[in-house]
Design a protein around this motif. Sequence first.
Motif, PDB file in Angstrom:
ATOM      1  N   LEU A 170       7.268   9.388   0.015  1.00 15.66           N
ATOM      2  CA  LEU A 170       6.377   8.281  -0.261  1.00 15.66           C
ATOM      3  C   LEU A 170       6.648   7.136   0.707  1.00 15.66           C
ATOM      4  O   LEU A 170       7.787   6.891   1.090  1.00 15.66           O
ATOM      5  N   SER A 171       5.584   6.432   1.066  1.00 10.57           N
ATOM      6  CA  SER A 171       5.687   5.257   1.914  1.00 10.57           C
ATOM      7  C   SER A 171       5.042   4.074   1.219  1.00 10.57           C
ATOM      8  O   SER A 171       4.080   4.229   0.473  1.00 10.57           O
ATOM      9  N   CYS A 172       5.564   2.895   1.482  1.00  9.91           N
ATOM     10  CA  CYS A 172       4.995   1.653   0.978  1.00  9.91           C
ATOM     11  C   CYS A 172       4.983   0.655   2.120  1.00  9.91           C
ATOM     12  O   CYS A 172       6.048   0.203   2.551  1.00  9.91           O
ATOM     13  N   ALA A 173       3.804   0.341   2.602  1.00 13.61           N
ATOM     14  CA  ALA A 173       3.637  -0.593   3.700  1.00 13.61           C
ATOM     15  C   ALA A 173       3.321  -1.977   3.161  1.00 13.61           C
ATOM     16  O   ALA A 173       2.377  -2.145   2.387  1.00 13.61           O
TER      17      ALA A 173
ATOM     18  N   GLY B 167       0.090   1.940  -6.740  1.00 17.90           N
ATOM     19  CA  GLY B 167       0.678   3.194  -7.155  1.00 17.90           C
ATOM     20  C   GLY B 167       0.103   4.397  -6.438  1.00 17.90           C
ATOM     21  O   GLY B 167      -1.017   4.369  -5.919  1.00 17.90           O
ATOM     22  N   THR B 168       0.883   5.463  -6.422  1.00  9.63           N
ATOM     23  CA  THR B 168       0.453   6.738  -5.878  1.00  9.63           C
ATOM     24  C   THR B 168       0.900   7.847  -6.824  1.00  9.63           C
ATOM     25  O   THR B 168       2.025   7.846  -7.316  1.00  9.63           O
ATOM     26  N   GLN B 169       0.004   8.783  -7.089  1.00 13.45           N
ATOM     27  CA  GLN B 169       0.264   9.835  -8.067  1.00 13.45           C
ATOM     28  C   GLN B 169       1.093  10.954  -7.454  1.00 13.45           C
ATOM     29  O   GLN B 169       0.772  11.463  -6.375  1.00 13.45           O
ATOM     30  N   VAL B 170       2.141  11.334  -8.159  1.00 12.60           N
ATOM     31  CA  VAL B 170       2.940  12.499  -7.815  1.00 12.60           C
ATOM     32  C   VAL B 170       2.839  13.490  -8.960  1.00 12.60           C
ATOM     33  O   VAL B 170       3.171  13.165 -10.101  1.00 12.60           O
TER      34      VAL B 170
ATOM     35  N   VAL C 206       0.846  -1.180   0.000  1.00 13.99           N
ATOM     36  CA  VAL C 206       0.000   0.000   0.000  1.00 13.99           C
ATOM     37  C   VAL C 206       0.883   1.232   0.000  1.00 13.99           C
ATOM     38  O   VAL C 206       1.562   1.523   0.991  1.00 13.99           O
ATOM     39  N   GLU C 207       0.877   1.951  -1.118  1.00 12.54           N
ATOM     40  CA  GLU C 207       1.642   3.184  -1.243  1.00 12.54           C
ATOM     41  C   GLU C 207       0.838   4.364  -0.719  1.00 12.54           C
ATOM     42  O   GLU C 207      -0.384   4.399  -0.832  1.00 12.54           O
ATOM     43  N   SER C 208       1.539   5.346  -0.195  1.00 19.57           N
ATOM     44  CA  SER C 208       0.909   6.573   0.250  1.00 19.57           C
ATOM     45  C   SER C 208       1.922   7.707   0.178  1.00 19.57           C
ATOM     46  O   SER C 208       3.116   7.478   0.018  1.00 19.57           O
ATOM     47  N   GLY C 209       1.439   8.926   0.298  1.00 21.70           N
ATOM     48  CA  GLY C 209       2.302  10.091   0.345  1.00 21.70           C
ATOM     49  C   GLY C 209       2.354  10.911  -0.919  1.00 21.70           C
ATOM     50  O   GLY C 209       2.961  11.991  -0.921  1.00 21.70           O
ATOM     51  N   GLY C 210       1.749  10.431  -1.985  1.00 17.61           N
ATOM     52  CA  GLY C 210       1.735  11.198  -3.218  1.00 17.61           C
ATOM     53  C   GLY C 210       0.814  12.398  -3.120  1.00 17.61           C
ATOM     54  O   GLY C 210       0.050  12.555  -2.170  1.00 17.61           O
ATOM     55  N   GLY C 211       0.904  13.249  -4.127  1.00 16.85           N
ATOM     56  CA  GLY C 211       0.074  14.433  -4.157  1.00 16.85           C
ATOM     57  C   GLY C 211       0.641  15.480  -5.074  1.00 16.85           C
ATOM     58  O   GLY C 211       1.523  15.210  -5.899  1.00 16.85           O
TER      59      GLY C 211
END
Length: 113
Positions: free
Chosen positions: A20-23, A106-109, A5-10
Amino acid sequence: QVQLVESGGGLVQPGGSLRLSCAASGIIFRIYSMGWYRQAPGKQRELVAVITSVGTTNYADSVKGRFTISRDNAKNTVYLQMNRLNSEDTAVYYCNIREVNYWGQGTQVTVSS
């Protein structure tokens, strides 16, 4: 069940930073190499950074000196610190368990003023 689970994008302005983090779950996290990839629309997916199970790191030339990959095995998490971002960094960023070729969603940057 293996999950990433990726997070931190924006959205960030040029010159700014994101982390970005990936748990990970469902794996013995500490034994695997982890990678961050990115893909912009119309472009090939690109390997951005790798960290091995023992902490050795490698980076794409385009991000060397600006990005740092790290991991916290106690938290089953891999990070990507991104500094001095520019428009060329705009992409979807994906986390990957390299030895088993498992991907997060994925997470969008987006880097824009």
